[in-house]
Scaffold this motif. Structure first.
Motif, mmCIF file in Angstrom:
data_model
loop_
_atom_site.group_PDB
_atom_site.id
_atom_site.type_symbol
_atom_site.label_atom_id
_atom_site.label_comp_id
_atom_site.label_asym_id
_atom_site.label_seq_id
_atom_site.Cartn_x
_atom_site.Cartn_y
_atom_site.Cartn_z
ATOM 1 N N HIS A 55 0.844 -1.205 0.000
ATOM 2 C CA HIS A 55 0.000 0.000 0.000
ATOM 3 C C HIS A 55 0.875 1.250 0.000
ATOM 4 O O HIS A 55 0.653 2.191 -0.777
ATOM 5 N N HIS A 56 1.883 1.259 0.848
ATOM 6 C CA HIS A 56 2.794 2.407 0.934
ATOM 7 C C HIS A 56 3.562 2.614 -0.363
ATOM 8 O O HIS A 56 3.816 3.762 -0.767
ATOM 9 N N GLN A 57 3.942 1.515 -1.018
ATOM 10 C CA GLN A 57 4.725 1.643 -2.239
ATOM 11 C C GLN A 57 3.966 2.443 -3.296
ATOM 12 O O GLN A 57 4.559 3.257 -4.013
ATOM 13 N N GLN A 58 2.654 2.232 -3.391
ATOM 14 C CA GLN A 58 1.885 2.988 -4.373
ATOM 15 C C GLN A 58 1.802 4.465 -4.003
ATOM 16 O O GLN A 58 1.856 5.337 -4.878
ATOM 17 N N ALA A 59 1.700 4.774 -2.714
ATOM 18 C CA ALA A 59 1.670 6.174 -2.286
ATOM 19 C C ALA A 59 2.981 6.862 -2.656
ATOM 20 O O ALA A 59 2.988 8.025 -3.108
ATOM 21 N N VAL A 60 4.093 6.169 -2.480
ATOM 22 C CA VAL A 60 5.398 6.729 -2.852
ATOM 23 C C VAL A 60 5.446 6.963 -4.358
ATOM 24 O O VAL A 60 5.899 8.019 -4.817
ATOM 25 N N GLU A 61 4.952 5.994 -5.128
ATOM 26 C CA GLU A 61 4.956 6.114 -6.588
ATOM 27 C C GLU A 61 4.131 7.324 -7.042
ATOM 28 O O GLU A 61 4.597 8.123 -7.865
ATOM 29 N N MET A 62 2.925 7.470 -6.523
ATOM 30 C CA MET A 62 2.075 8.598 -6.933
ATOM 31 C C MET A 62 2.692 9.930 -6.532
ATOM 32 O O MET A 62 2.580 10.919 -7.256
ATOM 33 N N SER A 63 3.338 9.953 -5.391
ATOM 34 C CA SER A 63 3.946 11.198 -4.911
ATOM 35 C C SER A 63 5.110 11.621 -5.801
ATOM 36 O O SER A 63 5.286 12.812 -6.088
ATOM 37 N N PHE A 64 5.906 10.663 -6.259
ATOM 38 C CA PHE A 64 7.003 10.997 -7.171
ATOM 39 C C PHE A 64 6.466 11.468 -8.518
ATOM 40 O O PHE A 64 7.038 12.354 -9.159
ATOM 41 N N ILE A 65 5.352 10.883 -8.949
ATOM 42 C CA ILE A 65 4.764 11.291 -10.231
ATOM 43 C C ILE A 65 4.313 12.746 -10.175
ATOM 44 O O ILE A 65 4.654 13.556 -11.040
ATOM 45 N N VAL A 66 3.529 13.103 -9.138
ATOM 46 C CA VAL A 66 2.986 14.463 -9.085
ATOM 47 C C VAL A 66 4.074 15.492 -8.855
ATOM 48 O O VAL A 66 3.959 16.650 -9.288
ATOM 49 N N ARG A 67 5.145 15.104 -8.202
ATOM 50 C CA ARG A 67 6.256 16.037 -7.983
ATOM 51 C C ARG A 67 6.794 16.571 -9.309
ATOM 52 O O ARG A 67 7.216 17.732 -9.402
#
Length: 210
Positions: A55-67
Motif C-alpha cells: 500500500h505504501h509503495q503505491q503512495a510513494v509512486e504517486m507522490s514521485f509522479i505528481v512532484r
C-alpha cells in the motif's frame, strides 16, 4: 544447641538471601513467559506488514509522479513528506518480516485476509487484480502521469485522500489485532498522521475549487 546473636544474624541473612533468589527466579520466569513471540505468516502482524508495505509503495509512486507534474510548492511539499514518510515506514515493515524469517509475499492468499477481508470483488479488481481499499487502479496512475498543473494536483489529492482512507482502515485493523509493541504503535501513529493529512488535502482541494 543455643545460638548467639551473631549466629542468628547469619542464619537470618541466609534465609533472606534464599527467599530473594527464589523471588528473582519467579520474576525472571514470568518475564520470559511474557516476552514477545515471533509472529506466524498468518498472523495479523505479518499480514499488516506485508499489505501495508505494498500500500505504501503505491503512495510513494504517486507522490514521485505528481512532484514532476506540477510546480505548486504546497503540493510538491506534501508529496515529498508522504513519499519520505511512507518509504521509511515501508522499510521498517519489510525489515520486521526479514527479522521474523517470513516471506514478503504470500502466494495464494488475497490481501487483507488477516482482517477477514480477503478477496475483494469491487470495481477495482479485474485487470488490476485484487487491490486493497483506497489503492488507485493502473488506469488512474496512468492518468496522473499524463496530467499536469492544476489537473495533476487535483487528481493526486483525490487519489491520495482515498489512498489514506484505505490506509487508515488497515492501520486501525492492526491496532485492534496486532500484538502490543512497536508495530502496533506504528499503526496507531499512521492512523493519526494520515487522518491529519486527509483534513489537509480536503482544504487543498477546496482551495483549488475541487
Amino acid at each position: 544447641m543455643r545460638l548467639n546473636r551473631t549466629q542468628w544474624a547469619s542464619v537470618t541473612a541466609v534465609v533472606l538471601a534464599l527467599l530473594f533468589a527464589g523471588g528473582a527466579l519467579t520474576v525472571a520466569s514470568a518475564d520470559r513467559d511474557e516476552s514477545p513471540r515471533t509472529p506466524t505468516a498468518e498472523s495479523a502482524d505479518a499480514g499488516f506488514a506485508r499489505d501495508m508495505a505494498v500500500h505504501h509503495q503505491q503512495a510513494v509512486e504517486m507522490s514521485f509522479i505528481v512532484r514532476d507534474r506540477t510546480r505548486d510548492e504546497e503540493v510538491r511539499r506534501l508529496a515529498y513528506d508522504i513519499a519520505n514518510t511512507q518509504a521509511n515506514q515501508r522499510g521498517m515493515m519489510l525489515g520486521w518480516l526479514d527479522m521474523w524469517g517470513l516471506p514478503k509475499v504470500q502466494s495464494g492468499v488475497p490481501p487483507m485476509t488477516w482482517m477477514g477481508m480477503g478477496g475483494h470483488g469491487d470495481e477495482t479488481a479485474g485487470e488490476d487484480g485484487e487491490l486493497m481499499p483506497g489503492m488507485a487502479t493502473r488506469a488512474e496512475i496512468e492518468q496522473l502521469s499524463k496530467a499536469s498543473g492544476r489537473a495533476a494536483e487535483v487528481l493526486y489529492l483525490k487519489l491520495m485522500t482515498e489512498h489514506h482512507k484505505g490506509g487508515v482502515h488497515m492501520a486501525q485493523g492492526c491496532v485492534e489485532r496486532c500484538a502490543p509493541g512497536v508495530e502496533r504503535d506504528l499503526a496507531q501513529g499512521m492512523v493519526e498522521a494520515q487522518e491529519s493529512e486527509i483534513r489537509l488535502m480536503a482544504d487543498m482541494l477546496r482551495q483549488r475549487g475541487a
